[in-house]
Design an enzyme around this catalytic site. Sequence first.
Site, PDB file in Angstrom:
ATOM      1  N   ASP A   1       6.795  22.805 -18.960  1.00  0.00           N
ATOM      2  CA  ASP A   1       7.704  21.747 -19.468  1.00  0.00           C
ATOM      3  C   ASP A   1       8.607  22.763 -20.562  1.00  0.00           C
ATOM      4  OD1 ASP A   1       9.556  19.707 -20.177  1.00  0.00           O
ATOM      5  OD2 ASP A   1       8.031  18.431 -19.096  1.00  0.00           O
TER       6      ASP A   1
ATOM      7  N   HIS B   1      10.856  24.784 -18.476  1.00  0.00           N
ATOM      8  CA  HIS B   1      12.074  23.984 -18.200  1.00  0.00           C
ATOM      9  C   HIS B   1      13.325  24.221 -19.260  1.00  0.00           C
ATOM     10  CE1 HIS B   1       9.959  20.464 -16.309  1.00  0.00           C
ATOM     11  NE2 HIS B   1       9.771  21.441 -15.717  1.00  0.00           N
TER      12      HIS B   1
END
Length: 552
Positions: free
Chosen positions: A297, A331
């Site tokens: 992430d 991310h």
Amino acid sequence: MNLKTTAKAALSIAFGAMSLCATAQQQYSWTNLPKIAQPVFKKDTISIVKFGAKSDGITLNTKAINNAIDACSAKGGGVVLVPQGYWLTGPIVLKSNVNLHVDRAAMLAFTSDKSQYPLVEGNYEGHPSPRNQSPISATNQVNIAVTGTGIIDGHGEVWRAIGKDRLTENEWKALVAKGGIVSNDGRSWLPSESYQKGATTPNSTYIQPGKSLKDYEPMKDFFRPNMVVLTNCKKVLLEGVTVQNSPAWCLHPLLCEDLTLRNVRVRNPWNAQNGDAIDVESCKNVLIEGSTFDAGDDGICVKSGRDEEGRKRGKPTENMIVRNNVVYRAHGGFVIGSEMSGGARNIFVSNCTFIGTDIGLRFKTTRGRGGVVEKIFIKDIAMRDILGSAILFDMYYGGKSFADGDAAGKTNVSAIPVTEATPQFRDFWVSNITCDGASNGLLIRGLPEMAIKDIHLDNVTLKTTKGAEISEAKNIFLKNVRFECKTSPVVIVDNSSNVNIDGMKYTENADQLFLVNGERSGQINVTNTDASKAKEKVSFKGGANSKAISIK
């Protein structure tokens, strides 16, 4: 000298004065960096072996390691040594004045037996939440550290659900063969029935009024622990170690002061659900340097609580230095938000490289968060192979994680009343940025009721598919910015004002240089830019006035 020449000269002088003022402010800020106090430890060293620990990969060393930490702290502190070997353990709790040193080639492996992790009241996205006890934790401690060049592994694969589309066919078959549950639609693997119960029970994420931890026991597996959680601690050092395979977020300092992260490596699988590398939440005086992050992430992320709970806490993340770091697949490379309701300020990011992240510099929030993010200084950033936007300011974040900025599905573009729940982004200074490969170069998306304000970009080169989109913004300054992009228009200005572009370069023979959209677009000033290299200089849509832009 005629009136037109005089006006042009005055405009040039005004731009020059603003540039000098901006440069002076930025230089002053970089010479007054925050000071982060460092912990100091006694040299007295205790090996966990002395307390009965065994490196056979079978013995559970939880008691031995915690006893060593307790004894060391009770004697005034020192070093607790985890020597080379494979050390299986349950949760470890750090204590004041103790440096847990994981030696070179030591593997501190946290057990996959979930019964060893009791359910505790923790924190998730700024709210009280049931959580399994973290593998490593500390609360209200002073002068603590985890150091060494060994490996800390969280056995995260037994905790995390995963989508079938994030595995190869053989990986999927092997995973299903190990047990767990396949969702009814066949698209996801869940670790257990307990996890499934938590995932399908409404409002299970946070502790609801009138509920106790006992009420959440039937769905215990759903509450994955963050790997390292340090709460309300002072003088904290994480140095040298490799921390990998976290059940959820990897490193989560919360309400800490004087935190140093140096030469640390975080390794989470690219498909690890909520596998953030580090989330610094409501902390003061923070240094992150010389570290490498490869995450499922966000990479380096700044938070300060979510919505009303975060505003009530009222603790911004502030006085933070991030330098000389590398972020691989994640991310976002450097991220603020979206849980930033307590605000963020006085943050300095420099000399970092992002490779293969979804987004490079990522600033995200949404209506309802509130909070002010301001005085953010960023320079000397290199990026390559960014999937979405190189630089993103997004006030329409919707909680998704696709690469194109998370705002493709925005629906309400009408202004609503400004309240304490209205977020604000302002006073960003970004310079010396290079990006080789991204879908979007610069993407700014403010709210109609709250524009993104006072964004300064200087000496930026973006080799991307699309150039820049500036929407619902005010006081935007782009100086010496180069857009090597494949599509036109190079720059879109949508309902934004006082947009100043000085010395812009772009791909020769671009079909169109500028698109001005919206009735509220105005005061777009373009100087020292050769517009003749574009086939069309500017077009207007959405009621935009042809006088909204001046190209000198």
